[in-house]
Design a protein around this motif. Structure first.
Motif, short mmCIF file in Angstrom:
data_model
loop_
_atom_site.label_atom_id
_atom_site.label_comp_id
_atom_site.label_asym_id
_atom_site.label_seq_id
_atom_site.Cartn_x
_atom_site.Cartn_y
_atom_site.Cartn_z
N ILE A 1 21.63 3.18 -70.53
CA ILE A 1 21.95 2.67 -71.84
C ILE A 1 23.49 2.66 -71.95
O ILE A 1 24.07 3.73 -71.52
N SER A 2 24.07 1.31 -72.06
CA SER A 2 25.62 1.16 -71.97
C SER A 2 25.83 0.16 -72.79
O SER A 2 26.58 -0.75 -72.21
N ALA A 3 25.11 -0.16 -73.90
CA ALA A 3 25.71 -1.61 -74.64
C ALA A 3 25.20 -2.60 -74.03
O ALA A 3 26.21 -3.81 -73.81
N ILE A 4 24.02 -2.50 -73.30
CA ILE A 4 23.81 -3.52 -72.38
C ILE A 4 23.15 -4.69 -73.10
O ILE A 4 21.94 -4.45 -73.56
N THR A 5 23.60 -5.97 -73.03
CA THR A 5 23.05 -7.08 -73.58
C THR A 5 21.76 -7.43 -72.60
O THR A 5 21.75 -7.50 -71.39
N ILE A 6 20.94 -7.71 -73.42
CA ILE A 6 19.34 -8.32 -72.61
C ILE A 6 19.69 -9.94 -72.51
O ILE A 6 19.95 -10.52 -73.31
N LYS B 1 19.23 -13.09 -66.83
CA LYS B 1 19.56 -13.12 -65.61
C LYS B 1 19.06 -11.48 -65.15
O LYS B 1 18.65 -11.32 -64.35
N ARG B 2 19.50 -10.42 -66.12
CA ARG B 2 19.02 -9.32 -66.04
C ARG B 2 17.69 -8.88 -66.01
O ARG B 2 17.23 -8.08 -65.41
N LYS B 3 16.94 -9.74 -67.03
CA LYS B 3 15.50 -9.61 -67.06
C LYS B 3 14.77 -9.77 -65.80
O LYS B 3 13.60 -9.38 -65.36
N VAL C 1 38.61 -9.51 -68.73
CA VAL C 1 37.31 -9.26 -68.91
C VAL C 1 36.98 -8.11 -68.01
O VAL C 1 37.63 -7.55 -67.15
N GLN C 2 35.91 -7.23 -68.47
CA GLN C 2 35.12 -6.36 -67.56
C GLN C 2 34.14 -7.37 -66.72
O GLN C 2 33.17 -7.74 -67.11
N SER C 3 34.33 -6.86 -65.25
CA SER C 3 33.35 -7.90 -64.46
C SER C 3 32.04 -7.59 -64.88
O SER C 3 31.61 -6.26 -65.07
N ALA C 4 31.22 -8.77 -64.70
CA ALA C 4 29.65 -8.54 -64.62
C ALA C 4 29.46 -8.29 -66.10
O ALA C 4 28.43 -7.54 -66.20
N THR C 5 30.09 -8.77 -67.12
CA THR C 5 29.70 -8.47 -68.47
C THR C 5 29.23 -9.79 -69.03
O THR C 5 29.77 -10.85 -68.51
N THR C 6 28.84 -9.83 -70.15
CA THR C 6 28.56 -10.94 -70.97
C THR C 6 29.93 -11.64 -71.32
O THR C 6 29.95 -13.00 -71.50
N GLY C 7 31.16 -10.63 -71.34
CA GLY C 7 32.42 -11.29 -71.82
C GLY C 7 32.87 -12.03 -70.60
O GLY C 7 33.40 -13.08 -70.73
N ALA D 1 35.31 -9.37 -75.14
CA ALA D 1 34.27 -8.32 -75.08
C ALA D 1 33.56 -8.18 -76.22
O ALA D 1 33.81 -8.87 -77.27
N ASP D 2 32.77 -7.12 -76.26
CA ASP D 2 31.66 -6.97 -77.47
C ASP D 2 32.64 -6.75 -78.77
O ASP D 2 33.54 -5.95 -78.85
N ASN D 3 32.09 -7.03 -79.97
CA ASN D 3 32.65 -7.14 -81.36
C ASN D 3 32.81 -5.46 -81.61
O ASN D 3 33.93 -5.52 -82.10
N THR E 1 25.13 5.77 -67.90
CA THR E 1 26.11 4.87 -68.62
C THR E 1 27.51 4.84 -68.12
O THR E 1 27.67 5.49 -67.19
N ASP E 2 28.10 3.55 -68.80
CA ASP E 2 29.53 3.49 -68.16
C ASP E 2 30.36 3.85 -69.44
O ASP E 2 30.40 3.18 -70.39
N ALA E 3 30.98 5.20 -69.52
CA ALA E 3 31.48 5.91 -70.69
C ALA E 3 32.80 5.48 -70.82
O ALA E 3 33.65 6.42 -70.78
#
Ligand code: ARG
Length: 278
Positions: free
Chosen positions: A118-123, A126-128, A165-171, A209-211, A60-62
């Protein structure tokens, strides 16, 4: 008199030796006392890895509370950790959960260095292409965090602002959509807390970032003077548990375990612990 003195000294010497011996013996005895005194086999939980039970490596990214953060001992804790542990329990799996960092986590899963991410990873599509994801286990959406005085009311208003933003996130993807990929006003960080710090320091005008995470910052950071904006036009997201592409057996087990904890109330219990009204 001399005789008594001699006897006394001898006794004293023996007594001291006895104390030293006891102290030494106690030292080794302490270590051993972790084992059952009766000589019965150690319990399964303490059995070394590699027995009949495989230990699954979870990364994870803790640095994304309340989903994951590092506990005082450095071990990840949070909503995601409770969820994956409950899934593992439902399947009789043993886990080794470690902080990996965001980018390394994806690499590790791809290379087979870790089994589960497992790290709040959005499906997303691209990732799929590169990874496999479990059934969704959490609904999320992007929020924009800005100073209270900010005029931002929707994502499009970020156009000429500096956005952390955090790089490489959906944000980051949302910021790129509005500002244009490669725009130097997009300030990318390896983790989300660094982006939020940048906002506190007024070196960026907004953070995307995520809600769950930004709401948690507002509630728990103690920093005053910030708010979050929701743009209803931005597509909602779902989190999934990530495995190496093609690892169907593991994925099936994860989905089965997820279904079990959703049906037996365990998932709700965990959800309420982190997101229930307090
Ligand atoms: N949900 C977002 C994404 O998948 C952000 C997740 C970041 N998670 C983390 N632990 N830093 O891109």
């Amino acid at each position: 008199m001399r005789k008594t003195m001699k006897a006394f000294l001898l006794t004293a010497l023996f007594a001291m030796l006895a104390i030293v011996a006891a102290a030494c013996g106690g030292g080794t005895g302490d270590k051993q006392s972790a084992k059952p005194a009766s000589g019965q086999p150690e319990t399964k939980a303490e059995a070394p890895a590699g027995g009949d039970q495989k230990v699954l490596k979870v990364g994870t990214d803790a640095a994304y509370p309340p989903f994951e953060k590092q506990g005082p001992d450095g071990k990840p804790t949070g909503f995601d950790m409770d969820v994956i542990q409950a899934i593992a329990d439902a399947n009789g799996w043993k886990l080794q959960i470690e902080h990996a960092g965001w980018d390394p986590l994806f690499e590790d899963i791809d290379k087979g260095k870790r089994d589960i991410g497992i790290s709040a990873i959005t499906i997303n599509d691209k990732r799929k292409q590169k990874y496999d994801f479990s059934d969704p286990y959490f609904d999320a959406y992007q929020l924009i965090m800005v100073p209270e005085s900010s005029k931002v009311t929707k994502a499009a208003d970020l156009k000429d602002l500096r956005v952390g933003v955090q790089s490489a996130t959906t944000g980051a993807a949302l910021a790129e959509k509005v500002l244009g990929k490669g725009n130097p006003n997009i300030r990318g960080f390896a983790d989300t807390p660094s982006a939020v710090e940048e906002l506190y320091a007024k070196r960026v005008d907004a953070v995307v970032a995520d809600n769950g995470v930004l709401t948690d910052y507002l509630k728990t950071s103690g920093k005053k003077g910030f708010k979050v904006i929701k743009d209803p036009g931005v597509e909602p997201e779902k989190y999934g548990i990530m495995v190496k592409k093609g690892n169907k057996e593991l994925l099936d087990g994860i989905n089965k375990g997820l279904k079990t904890i959703q049906d037996n109330g365990k998932y709700k219990e965990i959800f309420d612990k982190y997101f229930g009204q307090k």
